[in-house]
Design an enzyme around this catalytic site. Sequence first.
Site, PDB file in Angstrom:
ATOM      1  N   TYR A 131       0.815  -1.212   0.000  1.00  0.00           N
ATOM      2  CA  TYR A 131       0.000   0.000   0.000  1.00  0.00           C
ATOM      3  C   TYR A 131       0.853   1.268   0.000  1.00  0.00           C
ATOM      4  O   TYR A 131       0.381   2.320  -0.427  1.00  0.00           O
ATOM      5  CB  TYR A 131      -0.896   0.028   1.244  1.00  0.00           C
ATOM      6  N   LYS A 136       4.494 -15.176   2.527  1.00  0.00           N
ATOM      7  CA  LYS A 136       4.733 -15.901   1.270  1.00  0.00           C
ATOM      8  C   LYS A 136       6.253 -16.041   1.143  1.00  0.00           C
ATOM      9  O   LYS A 136       6.878 -15.591   0.171  1.00  0.00           O
ATOM     10  CB  LYS A 136       4.105 -15.108   0.095  1.00  0.00           C
ATOM     11  N   ASP A 183      -1.332 -18.595   0.628  1.00  0.00           N
ATOM     12  CA  ASP A 183      -2.276 -19.333  -0.225  1.00  0.00           C
ATOM     13  C   ASP A 183      -2.903 -20.496   0.555  1.00  0.00           C
ATOM     14  O   ASP A 183      -4.116 -20.705   0.519  1.00  0.00           O
ATOM     15  CB  ASP A 183      -1.624 -19.804  -1.546  1.00  0.00           C
ATOM     16  N   ASP A 192      -5.769  -7.704   4.550  1.00  0.00           N
ATOM     17  CA  ASP A 192      -6.978  -7.136   3.942  1.00  0.00           C
ATOM     18  C   ASP A 192      -7.809  -8.252   3.321  1.00  0.00           C
ATOM     19  O   ASP A 192      -9.005  -8.381   3.573  1.00  0.00           O
ATOM     20  CB  ASP A 192      -6.566  -6.105   2.876  1.00  0.00           C
ATOM     21  N   ASP A 196     -11.556 -10.167   4.875  1.00  0.00           N
ATOM     22  CA  ASP A 196     -12.852 -10.224   4.176  1.00  0.00           C
ATOM     23  C   ASP A 196     -13.277 -11.683   4.011  1.00  0.00           C
ATOM     24  O   ASP A 196     -14.455 -12.027   4.171  1.00  0.00           O
ATOM     25  CB  ASP A 196     -12.780  -9.566   2.781  1.00  0.00           C
TER      26      ASP A 196
HETATM   27  C1  IPM Z   1     -10.204  -1.869   4.217  1.00  0.00           C
HETATM   28  C2  IPM Z   1     -10.341  -1.417   2.777  1.00  0.00           C
HETATM   29  C3  IPM Z   1      -9.204  -0.478   2.411  1.00  0.00           C
HETATM   30  C4  IPM Z   1      -7.910  -1.274   2.496  1.00  0.00           C
HETATM   31  C5  IPM Z   1      -9.324   0.185   1.027  1.00  0.00           C
HETATM   32  C6  IPM Z   1     -10.637   0.864   0.831  1.00  0.00           C
HETATM   33  C7  IPM Z   1      -8.196   1.134   0.779  1.00  0.00           C
HETATM   34  O1  IPM Z   1     -10.419  -2.507   1.922  1.00  0.00           O
HETATM   35  O2  IPM Z   1     -10.182  -1.014   5.123  1.00  0.00           O
HETATM   36  O3  IPM Z   1     -10.146  -3.077   4.465  1.00  0.00           O
HETATM   37  O4  IPM Z   1      -7.556  -1.985   1.545  1.00  0.00           O
HETATM   38  O5  IPM Z   1      -7.258  -1.196   3.534  1.00  0.00           O
HETATM   39 MN    MN Z   2     -10.628  -4.398   2.932  1.00  0.00          MN
END
Ligand code: IPM
Ligand code: MN
Length: 348
Positions: A139, A184, A216, A240, A244
Amino acid sequence: MSLNVVLLPGDGIGPEVTEAAVKVLEAACAAEGIALHTESHDFGGIAIDRHGDPLPAGTLDACLSADAIFLGAVGGPKWDMTPIRPEQGLLRIRKELNVFANLRPLKLLDCLAEMSPLKSDRVRGTDILIVRELTGGLYFGDREEGLERATDSLVYTDAEVERVTRIAFEAAKGRSGRLTSVDKANVLASSRLWRSTVNRIAKDYPEVAVDHVLVDAMAMHLIQRPSRFDVVVTENLFGDILSDEASVIAGSIGLLGSASLGEGTRGLYEPIHGSAPDIAGKGKANPIGAIMSMAMLLRFSAGAPDAADRIEAAAEAVIRDHVRTSDLGGTSSTQQVADAVVEKLMAA
Ligand code: IPM
Ligand code: MN
Ligand code: NAD
């Protein structure tokens, strides 16, 4: 005591979940005798529209002098092709506040085991804390963007890995004493540094059992047997993606909150979901992730762990009572769920 919280509602469902979570924060502070002061500032897409900058100077100044910052969500189709994106503001604020450790807890409630797309006997008992490095890695590396060639660099220093790893070890010490570091290292140099730093810090925590899992394979293990994991520490992008993925186990991405912490007690608190343009403005957003983020705010930035426990218990009770938004199969609106949490808090 007094508590000065800056609110950054942002875009899409951000303002809706912020309104809901603030109700709960206000109720908890009133019950606890905390003098709460909140002020909202423009941030994200709305700040691009109004000020040409997703993180205007006035917003940043307010955040820097607050005890804690709560962020709803930013982004949306309107700003997907603009030269400045709302997400740039998000990265900047994390960097400016130096909140390098993003804590994303995921605890499956027994009453939601049926909501998980995975078999309930697989997911029952899942209680994971993902510690995501937040101010380094892909990032924040140098970037070149051309039409024929584009690059992103993945850079970590030993010091950056050490500070987030220590937070993860401390967390593991207070939980079941297991830490999984995800990398990784079979391909990436930055991951080999990550792994050797984790092993070096591990010597200071003999009571914590550490294992290393390649990212992975981790994506598979998380779904196959999530209950085997306790604390998971990993670099920014892996964290990240994995968080999710892990949110699906709990039943909905709308359930997960997060705390982003640095050296002091000031923190940035945000649900892990985004601005959900597909459901924005409809009162359908699940506010529980935002409410859980407020609980963490009270725990880490206000030194009020009992109030945090009470919010978490109230939110869980509301879900058990089937006051749920549609992502959890319910018919309640965002604000109805928040009102029910407030009611439980008052009754407790
Ligand atoms: C999160 C989001 C952010 C990230 C994006 C929107 C930049 O996905 O807070 O998880 O990748 O950190
Ligand atoms: Mn995210
Ligand atoms: P998203 O998390 O916004 O939505 C993914 C899916 O989950 C959608 O179907 C959405 O309806 C659902 N969802 C998300 N939050 C929910 C909630 N609280 N209750 C019920 N359902 C919920 O991810 P996306 O669609 O990939 O991204 C949309 C925008 O949000 C993009 O601009 C992205 O950059 C941004 N984003 C911002 C943040 C943040 O501000 N921290 C985080 C992630 C994504």
